[in-house]
Design an enzyme around this catalytic site. Sequence first.
Site: not given
Length: 491
Positions: A43, A172, A210, A234
Site C-alpha cells: 500500500r 518451508h 526452538e 511442519h
Amino acid sequence: MSFDLVLFGGTGDLTWRKLMPALFQAFRHGSLPGGGRIIGVARDELSDDGYRELIQSRFEAVEGAKRPTPEEFKKFAALLYYQRMDLSRTEDYAKLAELLTQRDASTVVMYLATAPALFTQVVEQIAAAGLNGPKTRVVLEKPLGHDLASNRAINKAVCKVLAEHQVFRIDHYLGKPSVQNLFAMRFGNALFEPIWRREHIANIEITIGEDLGVEKRGAFYDQTGALRDMVQNHALQLVCAIGMEPPINAHADAIRDEKLKVLRALKPWTPEAIGLHAIRGQYTAGTAYGERVQGYRDEPGVDPESRTETFVALRTEIANWRWAGVPLYIRTGKRLASRDAHIAVNFKPTPHAIFRAPTNAFNKLVINLQPKDGLELHMLAQAQDGRHRSNNGHRYAGPQLAPVQLDLDFDKRFGSERVGAYERLLLDVIDGRLNLFVRSDEQEEAWRWVEPLIDSWASDGPPRPYAAGTWGPSASSAMIARDGFAWSEEL
Ligand code: BG6
C-alpha cells in the site's frame, strides 16, 4: 525463460526476513533465470527506486557473508520493481495486469505473503483481472486457514480460478536440505527399507525445539498457538516423510499420494486419547542464553490471561500394516532448552541378550534436521574385555558392551552453505516443480486430524506452565514414560 514474480506483502515481515534474502542468494548463486522481474506490491507510496532503497537498507542490517556487496546489490536491484496496490480495489489489479503485459514473461508467479484473511479476495481479484491464465502460479504461505472449514474455504476459492498444478502451498520445512535428505536416505538406499517397520522399530520421536520465544509476533501467535503453527504443517510433513510408503516415482503426485495415505492413517483422536496423549504447555519466565527471559503472557501483543499453547507433545500411531502399534511421539515448542530438530527412530532390543549392555542403549537412528544436518547411527560395541564388577558387587566375566555411534555430518560433507529452504522453494515455483509443495487434500487431512485437539483445548483449562529454557511441562515426560520410553535428551 523470463519470469515475473509478484510479491503481495512486498514490504512485509516475510519479504524482509525470508523472501528477499532467498532471492538474493539465488541471484548470487546464478540460479535465478535471467530476464526476470521481482515486483513488490504493497500500500505504501513508493517508486521503483524508493523500493530498491528500502530493500538496500534492510540488507545493510544483515551481518556476515549473506550481506550483498554494493556491486552485487546494484545488479540485484535491477530486477526490483514496485507497484502500489490497495488489495481491495479492482482498478489496482487492472494496473498490475498492465504492468505484467508490458513484459509478457513466460511465467508469472503471484506470491501471497499477506495475511491469510486476504487470500480469497486476492485470488478472486487476480482472476477477475484475467491474471489466472496458464502461465500463472500462485504461492500461498501458511497458515492456510485456522481450522478445517476455513482451510477448505480458501482451497475452494483458489481451485475455482486455478488448476491444482498452478497452486504452490508452502511448508518451508520441505525445502530444508535436511528434510530432502530424509527422502534421499529412505528412497535412495535399500539398507533401511527391510527394517523400517513395526517388527523392528520400537518407537519414533519427532522433536522440533526452538529456544526463541514469540519475538515480535505475539499478537499473531496468540491467535495461533503451537498446534496450528508447527504441528498441523511442519511436524505432520515430517511424519509423512518418515512413515510413507516408497512412491512409484519422484513426481509430485506420486509423492503426495503416499503422504496423504499416512495422514489418513493417523489414529483419530478420542476424548480419552486427548486426555492421555496430548499435552500442551505455555512458557513462564526462565533462562535462555544464560539470561532471564519473560514468560509468554508478558510478551508484547499477548493477552495477559492467554490460554494459547507454546508447547505441544503428542503420542499417536500410524494405523496401517507397516506401523500399527508403534508409538509416534511429536513434540514442539518455543523457549525450550535448545534449538534442536531431530527424528529419533528407536529400534527394538535383541530378542535374546547374551551380552551385558547398558539399559536404554538400543540401536537408534537419529536424523538431525537442525541446527546440524546429519545422521547418527547408535549401536553397541565391545569397548572393553575382562572382568567387571556388577551392581551387587559380584565379579563376572564376559564382554561388556558400550554405546558407540556412526556420525554422518552433511554440513561437513556437502558444506553448510547449501541452498536454503526458501531459495530452493522459490526456484522450484519459477521452474514449476511441485514435489516440495503441499496438495490441498493433504492439507485438509492434516487439519481434520488436529481439529479435535483444537476443539477440546478451546473448552479446557489453561495449558500447563513450563519454565523457559526447559523441555516443556513434566507431563510430557510422564506421557512417554508410561510406555516405558523417554525423550532422547533424557536417555
Ligand atoms: C514457522 C513458524 O512456520 O516456522 C514459526 O510460524 C517458527 O513460529 C518457524 O519459528 C520455525 O522455522 P525454522 O526454519 O526456524 O525451524
